[in-house]
Design an enzyme around this catalytic site. Structure first.
Site, short mmCIF file in Angstrom:
data_model
loop_
_atom_site.label_atom_id
_atom_site.label_comp_id
_atom_site.label_asym_id
_atom_site.label_seq_id
_atom_site.Cartn_x
_atom_site.Cartn_y
_atom_site.Cartn_z
N LYS A 189 0.85 -1.19 0.00
CA LYS A 189 0.00 0.00 0.00
C LYS A 189 0.88 1.24 0.00
O LYS A 189 2.00 1.21 0.56
CB LYS A 189 -0.86 -0.06 1.25
N SER A 236 -9.58 -1.34 7.42
CA SER A 236 -9.06 -0.96 6.10
C SER A 236 -8.44 -2.07 5.29
O SER A 236 -8.24 -1.90 4.10
CB SER A 236 -8.03 0.16 6.25
N SER A 256 -9.51 1.24 3.33
CA SER A 256 -8.73 2.11 2.49
C SER A 256 -7.65 1.37 1.69
O SER A 256 -6.94 1.98 0.91
CB SER A 256 -8.07 3.21 3.32
#
Lengths: 525, 566, 156
Positions: free
Chosen positions: A76, A214, A190
């Site tokens: 990420k 997330s 996310s």
């Protein structure tokens, strides 16, 4: 090849049937092919090719480091990667090139993994859709028209869906690189980019982060395994924080087994992170099947919250049935403070955000506007340009709650509620429950148009309902895909266990995974 | 001119400063003329009252006794350690710009704090030396404000639950020539906390910008918050002096104020006796111990002046300006500040072992053991002073001076350690009264002077055995200080400086002086007793200052009284 | 195990195809179990006045002291108020899940620093070896009244 598990591809590499460079090339090709899904902020093509070549020689010489050696992975974009831009999907860090590797990244590198790229996310991890990103939203690969699924009926369902829904063009919020006719399904957030990267076979594993769900949320929507380990098990050094007291690096893979492989590489004490526990980490070994009939599974009543879809409810019920039929004891339990978790989280989240974001002023790093009348003006100008409204709103709110006059009734109160939630968990574990079985998200993946019709806070509030409490208590949680919904989208369930009992958690998860036989996507080129 | 706080003498000095509202200097040499003019100026409007306002009357009305000052100190002491509080960067003073800076110190995203064990030990040692209660569990907090020398936008400190609380510091307040004798004052310590230092800004006024050097950012500090229980600048200065002695003794802080290793902020307020406390202001940027006294005193006076002229004291931060010797308002760093203290989430609670309590499993051997440290405490200044008084019988004042000046103390121990029979009082006199004077005269300092205690000890011996007199002793000291490699005994031999104690010799000289100065003798007999000193001086001159002056005086007096009576 | 697998897979497929509503497992609550917040328990909704928003803006420096910012803030406060009615008497705040563990202490040796180039590599403006900041301690230029919908603050 791309739908293989890590263990399987590793076998092929060991046998010499494939070289890491071949795998890397295939993954890069897949990434290119699926560009419109916008899962990557940046492909680190050169780096990946170099690393793959190095792995090639290791395999040729028989110096294989471990299972992960030569395997393409992604992280990420909130993990600091040496000399590779780490943007957190924010203008504030658009050109930020860290001069160090996050410990998680370094461990992957030491294991020989090949870094394919940095994955898209919600700006500074604030969101549950991966739509609030300066790089544009990420799209779920499911029902994107990019891949077929192995169950035939889904085709017809898909057609019905297209007929049924009016195809309204996406709103102007966020800049889509290519505006498709279809209103696509969100990837969740996310860590949406990471989830799609794994689901699409572009990588064999990806790192996300998990603060309120997330990692698990996008994993659930994208039909992959999303593991949030216990707080303190994995190092956060180099993971740009959202809520320091709850953030955990998240692991996304296609199978539970792969998640275990990653966990074994990544877990362990880090002297650079004072919030990692110092107990020696014993690598998990799930080679022995567990005896499910000896297990006690808890069903917390409060996790049936308003807004949960019938399908999710059914899925929950079905798996409970499966477990019972296998001889496990399935027990109803109560965790009365669950409904307060989200509101409590909103306070703690915003307070930490206000604090963590105070460093973004443009002086030492990051965006800097030309404003130079005063420090205050520069800061305000830089921060208003560099942060989106969600971030700025949370900073204001967080500072409000931290004001001396509000500190007690908001921040301290939230910390007390946090203890109540943690005590709910403690009570459950001490009553002999091995794992809790709950939904992960309330529905299957929403459509983009539907998702953006509600504001960020509302979305998080509802989507994070089932995932957030685990972050409060710091306990490990994993989401596994179970079956497909009527829309042909993944439906997943979550398991949680006591802190540092990942062995038990993942053993049960693996058992369920093997039983339900989720229809994965056909990934091969 | 040192200002003193008792009765009329002080009122006098105080009145002068109030009258000099526009004058920004402490120069009080032309006091009487100027004050006279000023008084006239002041009372001009109401001429009928002129007569009433004599100097004395004004001073009496404005005696200080109805104003009380309340002073509380906050001291920031840089902990002497090799690396910083939360990062592994170095700490040496004067390092090149932005070199002792790690990624964490620059607040690069993703970096995390890791606590330095040495800093905890230093904090605990200091807390123990100051009789504080060490908290078994303490917590770090973030203190938020925006400033260019604070890259993270917050400082990591300990606000709510610090390392130690409720201690006290006892110290002597004694300025020779000012106080008759030292008095003991105690100031209570509210808390001792560990925290980060900030970076440094270089203000470039021309270009309207600041240059930022983060080498100092993250350096470990101990903040000591004292209760507001002091009353004036001298007490404040004395407190700081004692604190410095203790910290240097412990080795936890270099206390080099000129390097910023020790910084003192003073909170000052005044109020009339019997009335509630006044508004306080904070004085910063104090660079030396004497400046503490001056700055506090100035601020007290300023506040009294302001209030007496009908003004209002504002709660603000002021800086001590050494050049103009006054406090000036700092640009308001705070406005309406709310630091929004929040527990530092990246640092679990700090636990220290107390009273042999069992460690919880996680601690193992990493924990700081307070009892262990307590046993390692060195002898503290207070204890040293007591030892000097009790063991050596010297006066309290001498003990204070010796302990205040470590090099002097070392010499004292050197002298006494070599020969126990040496008179301690004599030794302290030689050190305090004679040696220091000579060093001052030669513009030398104790630190840089290369002589040893042996030579000094010899001088003491020579004096004690009356082989030399005081004047000769001074000559010997001068030689020693100048670097003469010979030993004092050798010098006495060589230059023939042995004391004349032979009574017949002295008799002869005295007789000769009397004979040679009939006029002085006459004056003496006539009642002008002061001329005795001249006669003594003449004897001294003839004997080249080698005569035992006590004997000379005795003999002279005898002779003169005989003459008088005859 | 395989038999069980096949059996269950078929069952799942069956249910998928049929899309039938069926009886839930007895442990699964059939209806939402959420304690509705007692409306009376909630404190009155906070309205943010000019002074507060100016203070917050000074403390936040995000240029969001406008109508939109206030709306968001009031909404966030309203949501946070949900926890104020919860009875937490006798409950200690839980700052960290690691509260029972102790802080690791590192040795006092130099392990970092001397990397000026790296430290400064991301700074947009530098002057030789220094970072550069404008003059500080100048209060923000007063913004327009908070009733303006400040369009200049970025809307993405």
């Amino acid at each position: 090849m791309l739908s293989l598990s890590i263990r399987q591809i590793s076998r092929k590499l060991k046998d010499g049937a494939l070289l890491p460079s071949d795998v890397c090339a295939a993954c890069l090709y897949q990434a290119e092919k699926l560009k419109t899904l916008n899962m990557f902020v940046r492909l680190t093509k050169e780096v990946a090719e170099i690393q793959a070549k190095e792995a090639d020689s290791r395999y040729k010489n028989g110096n294989i480091r471990c299972l992960l050696d030569g395997i393409p992975v992604a992280v990420k974009d909130n993990y600091c990667t040496l000399n590779v831009e780490t943007t957190c999907s924010s203008q504030m860090l658009e050109n930020f090139k860290p001069q160090y590797n996050a410990t998680m990244v370094q461990k992957l590198q030491n294991a020989g993994a090949v870094l394919l790229g940095k994955c898209n996310m919600d700006e500074f991890a604030m969101g549950s859709g991966t739509v609030d990103s300066i790089h544009g939203p990420s799209k779920n690969i499911w029902q994107s028209g990019k891949c077929a699924t192995s169950i035939e009926h889904v085709h017809s369902v898909k057609v019905k869906c297209r007929e049924f829904y009016q195809l309204s063009p996406p709103s102007s919020k966020g800049s889509c690189s290519t505006v498709e006719e279809d209103d696509w399904f969100i990837a969740g957030g996310s860590s949406g980019g990471s989830a799609v990267a794994v689901a699409s076979g572009t990588v064999f594993a990806a790192l996300g982060s998990d603060t309120g769900g997330s990692t698990r949320n996008p994993a659930a929507y994208c039909g992959v395994v999303g593991l949030k380990p216990s707080y303190g098990l994995l190092s956060r050094h180099g993971l740009i924080p959202l809520v320091n007291s709850m953030d955990v690096p998240g692991i996304l893979t296609r199978t539970v087994d792969d998640a275990v492989t990653l966990l074994n590489v990544l877990a362990g004490y880090d002297p650079l992170d004072s919030t990692t526990i110092r107990d020696d980490f014993i690598p998990l070994d799930l080679s022995q099947d567990i005896d499910i009939s000896k297990m006690r599974i808890g069903i917390p009543q409060e996790y049936h919250c308003p807004g949960i879809s019938d399908e999710v409810l059914e899925t929950w019920s079905e798996v409970a049935d499966i477990l019972e039929k296998a001889g496990a004891e399935v027990v109803s339990v109560s965790m009365p403070h669950t409904p307060s978790s989200i509101a409590c989280y909103s306070v703690l989240n915003q307070c930490e955000v206000a604090s963590n974001m105070a460093r973004y002023d443009g002086i030492e790093f990051g965006l800097r506007t030309a404003e130079n009348r005063s420090t205050e003006e520069l800061y305000a100008s830089t921060r208003s340009q560099g942060f989106n409204e969600i971030v700025r709103g949370r900073i204001l709110a967080g500072n409000y709650f931290l004001l001396q006059r509000n500190y007690s009734q908001y921040f301290v109160q939230a910390l007390k509620v946090r203890r109540l939630i943690a005590q709910d968990f403690a009570r459950v574990w001490s009553s002999g429950i091995d794992v809790l079985l709950t939904p992960t998200t309330l529905t299957d993946a929403p459509r983009y148009s539907q998702f953006i019709s509600r504001d960020n806070r509302e979305q998080c509030a509802s989507q994070d309902y089932c995932t957030q409490p685990a972050n409060m208590a710091g306990c490990p949680a994993v989401t596994i895909p179970i079956k497909l919904s009527k829309q042909g989208l993944p439906l997943s369930l979550q398991l949680m266990s006591q802190n540092y009992r990942e062995n038990l958690l993942l053993a049960i998860a693996r058992w369920i995974e093997s039983v339900v036989d989720f229809p994965h996507l056909e990934l091969d080129i | 001119m040192t200002v003193i706080y008792n009765g009329r003498k002080y009122a006098f000095a105080f009145a002068i400063t109030t009258l000099f509202t526009r004058r920004c200097s402490f120069c009080t040499t032309n006091v009487s003329t100027d004050s006279g003019n000023f008084i006239l100026r002041k009372v001009k409007p109401s001429s009928s009252q002129i007569a009433r306002y004599t100097n004395e009357a004004i001073f009496k009305n404005k005696t200080r006794s109805h104003w009380k000052a309340v002073v509380g100190l906050e001291v920031h002491a840089q902990i002497t350690s090799t690396s910083k509080l939360f990062s592994g960067a170095g700490t040496e003073f004067g390092a090149p710009v932005n070199t002792n800076v790690s990624l964490f110190d620059a607040a690069i995203p993703g970096t995390l704090p890791v606590l330095n064990r040495r800093c905890v030990e230093a904090g605990v040692l200091t807390a123990l030396a100051l009789s504080c209660r060490v908290n078994p569990v303490s917590v770090f907090d973030r203190k938020h404000y925006f400033y260019a020398d604070l890259p993270a936008g917050y400082q990591i400190t300990q606000h709510r639950l610090p390392l130690a609380q409720e201690g006290e510091l006892e110290f002597h307040v004694f300025i020779p020539d000012v106080h008759h004798k030292p008095y003991i004052k105690k100031s209570c310590i509210k808390q001792l906390q560990l925290e980060q230092d900030s970076g440094k800004l270089l203000h470039d006024e021309e270009a309207c910008r600041s240059l930022v050097d983060l080498s100092r950012a993250g350096i470990p500090l101990m903040e000591l918050v004292f209760e507001p229980d002091l009353e004036d600048g001298e007490e404040a200065a004395a407190l700081v002096k004692e604190l410095i002695l203790i910290l240097q003794c412990l080795g936890t802080c270099s206390c080099k104020m000129e390097e910023g290793a020790l910084r003192v902020d003073a909170n000052v307020s005044v109020h009339r006796e019997g009335e509630p406390l006044g508004v306080r202001s904070e004085v910063k940027n104090i660079g030396s111990i004497r400046a503490v006294a001056h700055a506090v005193k100035y601020e007290i006076d300023r506040q009294v002046r302001t209030l007496e002229s009908g003004g209002v004291v504002v709660n603000e931060t002021r800086a001590w300006d050494t050049d103009s010797r006054q406090t000036v308002p700092m640009r308001d760093k705070e406005e309406k500040q709310d630091y929004r203290y929040m527990p530092e989430p990246n640092l679990p609670p700090l636990r220290v072992l107390l009273n042999g309590q069992h460690a919880i499993p996680d601690i193992k051997k990493d924990c700081v053991n307070v009892d262990c440290l307590r046993r390692k405490l060195p002898e503290l200044p207070r204890e040293t002073r007591e030892k000097l008084i009790n063991q050596y019988g010297i006066s309290a004042e001498s003990a204070v001076i010796l302990v205040n000046e470590n090099n002097l103390l070392k010499h004292f121990y050197g002298i006494m350690g070599e020969k126990k029979s040496r008179d301690p009082k004599l030794s302290t006199n030689i050190l305090i009264m004679e040696l220091l004077t000579i060093l001052n005269k030669n513009k030398l300092s104790l630190e840089t002077s290369p002589f040893s205690s042996y030579s000094l000890g010899e001088v003491v011996d020579l004096l004690q055995s009356k082989k030399v007199n005081l004047v000769t002793a001074r000559k010997l000291l001068q030689e020693i200080v100048s670097g003469n490699p010979q030993s004092p005994s050798e010098m006495v031999e060589k230059y023939g400086w042995a004391q004349i104690t032979d009574s017949s010799e002295i008799e002869d000289v005295c007789t000769a002086v009397i004979e040679q100065n009939p006029r002085l003798v006459e004056q003496f007999c006539a009642g002008k007793t002061k001329v005795f000193n001249s006669l003594v001086g003449k004897v001294a001159k003839i004997t080249e200052n080698r005569a035992n002056m006590a004997l000379v005086v005795k003999v002279l007096r005898d002779k003169l009284s005989k003459i008088q009576n005859s | 195990m395989n038999r069980l697998l096949k059996h269950n897979t078929t069952l799942i497929k069956f249910w998928c195809l049929q899309g039938n509503a069926r009886l839930l497992n007895s442990k699964i609550p059939p209806i939402p179990v959420v304690k509705l917040t007692d409306e009376n328990n909630l404190p009155p909704q906070t309205k943010i006045n000019q002074e507060t928003i100016e203070l917050l803006e000074r403390l936040s420096l995000v240029d969001f002291a406008n109508k939109r910012g206030i709306e968001r803030l009031e909404d966030a406060i309203k949501f946070a108020d949900l926890i104020r009615g919860i009875d937490t008497s006798g409950v200690e705040p839980m700052i960290s899940v690691l509260e029972d563990r102790t802080l690791y202490l590192r040795d006092d040796i130099v392990t970092e620093g001397n990397c000026r180039k790296e430290v400064m590599s991301n700074a947009a403006v530098t002057e030789e070896e220094y970072f550069v900041a404008p003059q500080g301690n100048i209060p923000l230029i007063p913004r327009d009244s908070l009733l303006n919908d400040n369009k200049s603050s970025k809307q993405k």
